[in-house]
Design a protein around this motif. Structure first.
Motif, PDB file in Angstrom:
ATOM      1  N   ASP A 122      -3.325   9.685 -10.039  1.00 14.40           N
ATOM      2  CA  ASP A 122      -4.876  10.229  -9.689  1.00 14.40           C
ATOM      3  C   ASP A 122      -4.817  11.623  -8.906  1.00 14.40           C
ATOM      4  OD1 ASP A 122      -3.750   8.341  -7.773  1.00 14.40           O
ATOM      5  OD2 ASP A 122      -5.632   7.918  -6.843  1.00 14.40           O
ATOM      6  N   ARG A 123      -3.801  11.797  -8.248  1.00 16.66           N
ATOM      7  CA  ARG A 123      -3.734  12.889  -7.372  1.00 16.66           C
ATOM      8  C   ARG A 123      -2.126  13.189  -7.567  1.00 16.66           C
ATOM      9  NH1 ARG A 123      -8.434  13.087  -4.799  1.00 16.66           N
ATOM     10  NH2 ARG A 123      -9.243  10.881  -5.028  1.00 16.66           N
ATOM     11  N   PHE A 124      -2.025  14.531  -7.377  1.00 16.21           N
ATOM     12  CA  PHE A 124      -0.477  15.050  -7.657  1.00 16.21           C
ATOM     13  C   PHE A 124      -0.673  16.667  -7.171  1.00 16.21           C
ATOM     14  CE2 PHE A 124      -2.686  14.814 -11.751  1.00 16.21           C
ATOM     15  CZ  PHE A 124      -2.610  16.264 -12.077  1.00 16.21           C
ATOM     16  N   PRO A 125       0.392  16.984  -6.619  1.00 18.16           N
ATOM     17  CA  PRO A 125       0.421  18.475  -6.078  1.00 18.16           C
ATOM     18  C   PRO A 125       0.663  19.436  -7.255  1.00 18.16           C
ATOM     19  CG  PRO A 125       2.790  17.471  -5.648  1.00 18.16           C
ATOM     20  CD  PRO A 125       1.515  16.392  -6.138  1.00 18.16           C
ATOM     21  N   VAL A 126      -0.045  20.542  -7.172  1.00 17.86           N
ATOM     22  CA  VAL A 126       0.057  21.734  -8.151  1.00 17.86           C
ATOM     23  C   VAL A 126       0.607  22.992  -7.553  1.00 17.86           C
ATOM     24  CG1 VAL A 126      -1.997  20.658  -9.436  1.00 17.86           C
ATOM     25  CG2 VAL A 126      -2.429  22.306  -7.442  1.00 17.86           C
ATOM     26  N   THR A 127       0.911  22.963  -6.276  1.00 17.48           N
ATOM     27  CA  THR A 127       1.533  24.131  -5.713  1.00 17.48           C
ATOM     28  C   THR A 127       3.050  23.848  -5.350  1.00 17.48           C
ATOM     29  OG1 THR A 127       1.319  23.606  -3.318  1.00 17.48           O
ATOM     30  CG2 THR A 127      -0.474  24.982  -4.364  1.00 17.48           C
ATOM     31  N   GLY A 128       3.898  25.011  -5.703  1.00 16.83           N
ATOM     32  CA  GLY A 128       5.305  24.891  -5.499  1.00 16.83           C
ATOM     33  C   GLY A 128       5.576  24.126  -4.186  1.00 16.83           C
ATOM     34  N   THR A 129       5.036  24.480  -3.000  1.00 17.79           N
ATOM     35  CA  THR A 129       5.285  23.915  -1.658  1.00 17.79           C
ATOM     36  C   THR A 129       4.902  22.453  -1.736  1.00 17.79           C
ATOM     37  OG1 THR A 129       4.879  25.841  -0.708  1.00 17.79           O
ATOM     38  CG2 THR A 129       5.079  23.895   0.567  1.00 17.79           C
ATOM     39  N   GLY A 130       3.829  22.125  -2.251  1.00 16.52           N
ATOM     40  CA  GLY A 130       3.188  20.534  -2.471  1.00 16.52           C
ATOM     41  C   GLY A 130       4.207  19.980  -3.239  1.00 16.52           C
ATOM     42  N   ARG A 131       4.900  20.553  -4.499  1.00 13.21           N
ATOM     43  CA  ARG A 131       5.756  19.851  -5.200  1.00 13.21           C
ATOM     44  C   ARG A 131       7.105  19.632  -4.595  1.00 13.21           C
ATOM     45  NH1 ARG A 131       5.072  22.529 -11.324  1.00 13.21           N
ATOM     46  NH2 ARG A 131       3.104  21.692 -11.895  1.00 13.21           N
ATOM     47  N   ALA A 132       7.542  20.753  -3.707  1.00 11.71           N
ATOM     48  CA  ALA A 132       8.779  20.446  -2.925  1.00 11.71           C
ATOM     49  C   ALA A 132       8.687  19.159  -2.188  1.00 11.71           C
ATOM     50  CB  ALA A 132       9.007  21.676  -2.236  1.00 11.71           C
ATOM     51  N   VAL A 133       7.492  19.054  -1.384  1.00 11.10           N
ATOM     52  CA  VAL A 133       7.286  17.830  -0.571  1.00 11.10           C
ATOM     53  C   VAL A 133       7.179  16.601  -1.533  1.00 11.10           C
ATOM     54  CG1 VAL A 133       5.486  16.584   1.021  1.00 11.10           C
ATOM     55  CG2 VAL A 133       5.824  19.246   1.112  1.00 11.10           C
ATOM     56  N   ALA A 134       6.672  16.532  -2.575  1.00 14.58           N
ATOM     57  CA  ALA A 134       6.653  15.396  -3.335  1.00 14.58           C
ATOM     58  C   ALA A 134       8.132  15.088  -3.806  1.00 14.58           C
ATOM     59  CB  ALA A 134       5.952  15.907  -4.569  1.00 14.58           C
ATOM     60  N   ALA A 135       9.027  16.283  -3.928  1.00 12.95           N
ATOM     61  CA  ALA A 135      10.506  15.939  -4.291  1.00 12.95           C
ATOM     62  C   ALA A 135      11.007  15.088  -3.176  1.00 12.95           C
ATOM     63  CB  ALA A 135      11.114  17.285  -4.862  1.00 12.95           C
ATOM     64  N   GLY A 136      10.877  15.575  -2.047  1.00 10.14           N
ATOM     65  CA  GLY A 136      11.454  14.841  -0.982  1.00 10.14           C
ATOM     66  C   GLY A 136      11.035  13.456  -0.792  1.00 10.14           C
ATOM     67  N   LEU A 137       9.857  13.282  -1.049  1.00  9.57           N
ATOM     68  CA  LEU A 137       9.128  11.964  -0.963  1.00  9.57           C
ATOM     69  C   LEU A 137       9.655  11.141  -2.268  1.00  9.57           C
ATOM     70  CD1 LEU A 137       5.251  12.006  -0.263  1.00  9.57           C
ATOM     71  CD2 LEU A 137       6.890  11.133   1.097  1.00  9.57           C
ATOM     72  N   MET A 138       9.955  11.500  -3.143  1.00  7.53           N
ATOM     73  CA  MET A 138      10.547  10.850  -4.509  1.00  7.53           C
ATOM     74  C   MET A 138      11.852  10.352  -4.013  1.00  7.53           C
ATOM     75  SD  MET A 138       9.136  13.033  -7.573  1.00  7.53           S
ATOM     76  CE  MET A 138       7.357  13.492  -7.686  1.00  7.53           C
TER      77      MET A 138
END
Lengths: 127, 127, 127, 127
Positions: D53-69
């Motif tokens: 329903d929500r997900f990051p679209v910027t490079g920085t946001g995706r990098a934070v997501a990668a760390g969380l995953m």
């Protein structure tokens, strides 16, 4: 996770991203159009997060996805087993110390019996 | 994973795909319309990835999904336990080697005591 | 999984479904409108599949979701540990058998030494 | 899970939420616009639920997501290993009790041999 496993995981992500980009890029209805998108999709797939903001629509792309999903299950298994292994090794050290102490006791006892026999044999010679 | 487990997992995927296609195919609002779609959906479900590009909307389809989701949890458990079992077997080999060494020590000690008795009996005969 | 754990898991799903339906039902933008939808959503959440076809939008609904997600992580841990426990118990049986054999050897040896002493004492009486 | 691990997990969620909000907030096409949304997204990510329903679209946001995953995979590993550790400790207690009993048997045997020697020495003195 050891360095060589992180390297192997990164390589799988890299190869899967290239493969899915080759299969999906430019196809109608596909939303994986750049290497950055492909890598992002691969990461959400291998960690089993699966937002669904991007997903493959071609047969080849889905086959790559299947490989990544199964790798993800294996990844969870390996990470968990690595933690468990670390715990088991600590348990093993305690058990090994107990075993070593037991063997030292038995060796001391064997030496005791050997001396006893030497004493007895000396006594028989004197007789 | 051993071959018979891969076979069992493939069979579950195949049967679930057929069942969900039968329940969902052609229903209004349903997006699982072909066996390929059903298999793809089953794979995203059993690995707990769950993109959400396709999902069942009928009661029967959701029941099939529930079975697949729980199979997915079991799959993660089995894969992880297989890794863990492999590690535990290695630990067991070390423990077993230690046990075997301890028993060999005890056998050597028993032989030592037996010789002691023979020495003593020889001494008594001479008396 | 033992019956009482399946019962506990079913109860968590049931209570979470009621709670999320109470929080979300009828709210603007909410797509969890019936108990069936709530139960379906709870199942996709606790198994960490998360299609995203339905998700809570209120604070209370999200809090219920947070509880279900953490229960899902615990569920994976319990299922995996149950498999692992079954494997560990088999290893333990082998280890216990080895320990028992070792102790029997030591008891036999102790009996041997005790007889040796009785023989020696008898010999001294005769002297 | 012990308190300090819950605290560490909460801290990771809090920091990741702030970081993704900073990267994504106000960007075009981004749907993470408040701290509440960011925290909700972080929770769906770290538990690998991933509604999408929500997900990051910027490079920085995706990098934070990668760390969380990856933290999520580690979380599953730690929770499962904690359960497994608890089971292994129970196994260890049984093994330790067996080891202690074996060592007590060996000590009793050593005492038996020591008495045998005293008997033998008394016999030699009389000779």
């Amino acid at each position: 996770m050891p360095a060589h496993r992180s390297g192997a995981a990164s390589l799988i992500l890299f190869v899967a991203s290239l493969a899915v980009l080759d299969a999906e890029g430019g196809r109608e209805g596909a939303d994986i159009g750049s290497f950055g998108d492909a890598l992002w999709w691969a990461l959400t797939t291998v960690t089993t997060v699966g937002y669904g903001d991007r997903f493959p629509v071609t047969g080849t792309g889905r086959a790559v996805a299947a490989g990544l999903m199964l790798s993800g299950i294996a990844l969870i298994g390996v990470v968990t087993a690595t933690f468990a292994s670390w715990l088991i090794e600590k348990v093993q050290e305690v058990e090994d110390a107990a075993q070593t102490a037991t063997r030292r006791d038995i060796e001391a006892l064997a030496e005791e019996v050997a001396q006893l026999r030497r004493t007895l044999e000396a006594s028989q010679v004197r007789d």
